[in-house]
Design a protein around this motif. Sequence first.
Motif, PDB file in Angstrom:
ATOM      1  N   TYR A  31       0.826  -1.212   0.000  1.00 39.98           N
ATOM      2  CA  TYR A  31       0.000   0.000   0.000  1.00 39.98           C
ATOM      3  C   TYR A  31       0.860   1.261   0.000  1.00 39.98           C
ATOM      4  CZ  TYR A  31      -4.369  -2.539   0.759  1.00 39.98           C
ATOM      5  OH  TYR A  31      -5.467  -3.351   0.610  1.00 39.98           O
ATOM      6  N   ASP A  32       1.965   1.234   0.730  1.00 41.14           N
ATOM      7  CA  ASP A  32       2.867   2.391   0.759  1.00 41.14           C
ATOM      8  C   ASP A  32       3.467   2.632  -0.619  1.00 41.14           C
ATOM      9  OD1 ASP A  32       2.346   2.627   3.445  1.00 41.14           O
ATOM     10  OD2 ASP A  32       4.236   1.710   4.101  1.00 41.14           O
ATOM     11  N   ALA A  35       0.836   4.185  -2.867  1.00 39.17           N
ATOM     12  CA  ALA A  35       0.615   5.597  -2.538  1.00 39.17           C
ATOM     13  C   ALA A  35       1.746   6.468  -3.071  1.00 39.17           C
ATOM     14  CB  ALA A  35       0.484   5.761  -1.022  1.00 39.17           C
ATOM     15  N   ARG A  38       1.454   6.737  -6.950  1.00 36.79           N
ATOM     16  CA  ARG A  38       0.317   7.590  -7.331  1.00 36.79           C
ATOM     17  C   ARG A  38       0.609   9.059  -7.033  1.00 36.79           C
ATOM     18  NH1 ARG A  38      -3.885   4.545  -8.925  1.00 36.79           N
ATOM     19  NH2 ARG A  38      -4.134   2.447  -8.059  1.00 36.79           N
ATOM     20  N   ALA A  39       1.233   9.322  -5.888  1.00 37.82           N
ATOM     21  CA  ALA A  39       1.549  10.709  -5.538  1.00 37.82           C
ATOM     22  C   ALA A  39       2.549  11.305  -6.512  1.00 37.82           C
ATOM     23  CB  ALA A  39       2.093  10.768  -4.107  1.00 37.82           C
ATOM     24  N   GLU A  85      -3.287  -3.084  -5.667  1.00 38.75           N
ATOM     25  CA  GLU A  85      -3.170  -1.633  -5.628  1.00 38.75           C
ATOM     26  C   GLU A  85      -1.814  -1.159  -6.149  1.00 38.75           C
ATOM     27  OE1 GLU A  85      -5.356   0.961  -4.996  1.00 38.75           O
ATOM     28  OE2 GLU A  85      -6.607  -0.777  -5.421  1.00 38.75           O
ATOM     29  N   ALA A  89      -1.231   0.971  -9.454  1.00 35.71           N
ATOM     30  CA  ALA A  89      -0.629   2.302  -9.323  1.00 35.71           C
ATOM     31  C   ALA A  89       0.448   2.518 -10.371  1.00 35.71           C
ATOM     32  CB  ALA A  89      -0.059   2.488  -7.920  1.00 35.71           C
TER      33      ALA A  89
END
Length: 252
Positions: A31-32, A35, A38-39, A85, A89
């Motif tokens: 998940y990290d 993220a 995506r960021a 995810e 991503a």
Amino acid sequence: MGVSTSAPDDGIAVVTVDFPPVNALPVQGWYDLAAAVRAAGADPEVRCVVLTAEGRGFNAGVDIKELQRATGPEAILGANHGCAEAFSAVYECEVPVVAAVHGFCLGGGIGLVGNADAIVASDDAAFGLPELDRGALGAATHLARLVPQHLMRALYYTSRTVTAEELHRHGSVWRVVPRAGLRETALGLAREIAAKDGRLIRLAKAAINGIDPVDVRRSYRFEQGFTFEANLSGVADRVRDTFGNDKREEQS
């Protein structure tokens, strides 16, 4: 330790994974990573993302020990969703993603590089899906983006690996270089991409994703249904326990 992002050049974000000793990611790690990618892609100043890793290898997949410690389905569900995810991503990143691969790229690592836009690899890199040896299924979707269909099946059923040079011959690896030159080669490609107009490169990424013949998110989620079935039936635990015993015997 964990996932970090740096900006070594104008228009380039480098997302680095570091989970010693072998970059086998726990659920939260996936998940990290998702993220961070995506960021980086959402940053209007970024025109290319480089995905890289520290340590002995690029990625060893899911943290098997985390699954073995679990007493219920939460860990496998978390790994399933976390991997989905992270892979998504990379694929859906608003700008091109260049994967810089060294050492081993196994399991979930194939999901990451298979969804990347370009791959640069060191000459010691090896790619494969040892899923059947570890009580799992999945990422055939992404291996099929790296090699022809029948080779993908043979590799999947045998859990064998292929070298970076073999993938280069198939056209899925952009360059194979000595490990010492990996980062600079990946950054060189990223600089060439980042030199394009930012708005246009984002439109190009969306357009290319739109003409893909396979919906990678749906295809991978279909595979994951069989992974969960293997866990519910008990066969996954049985195979994972054998894998764990083999590792302990090697270390004794």
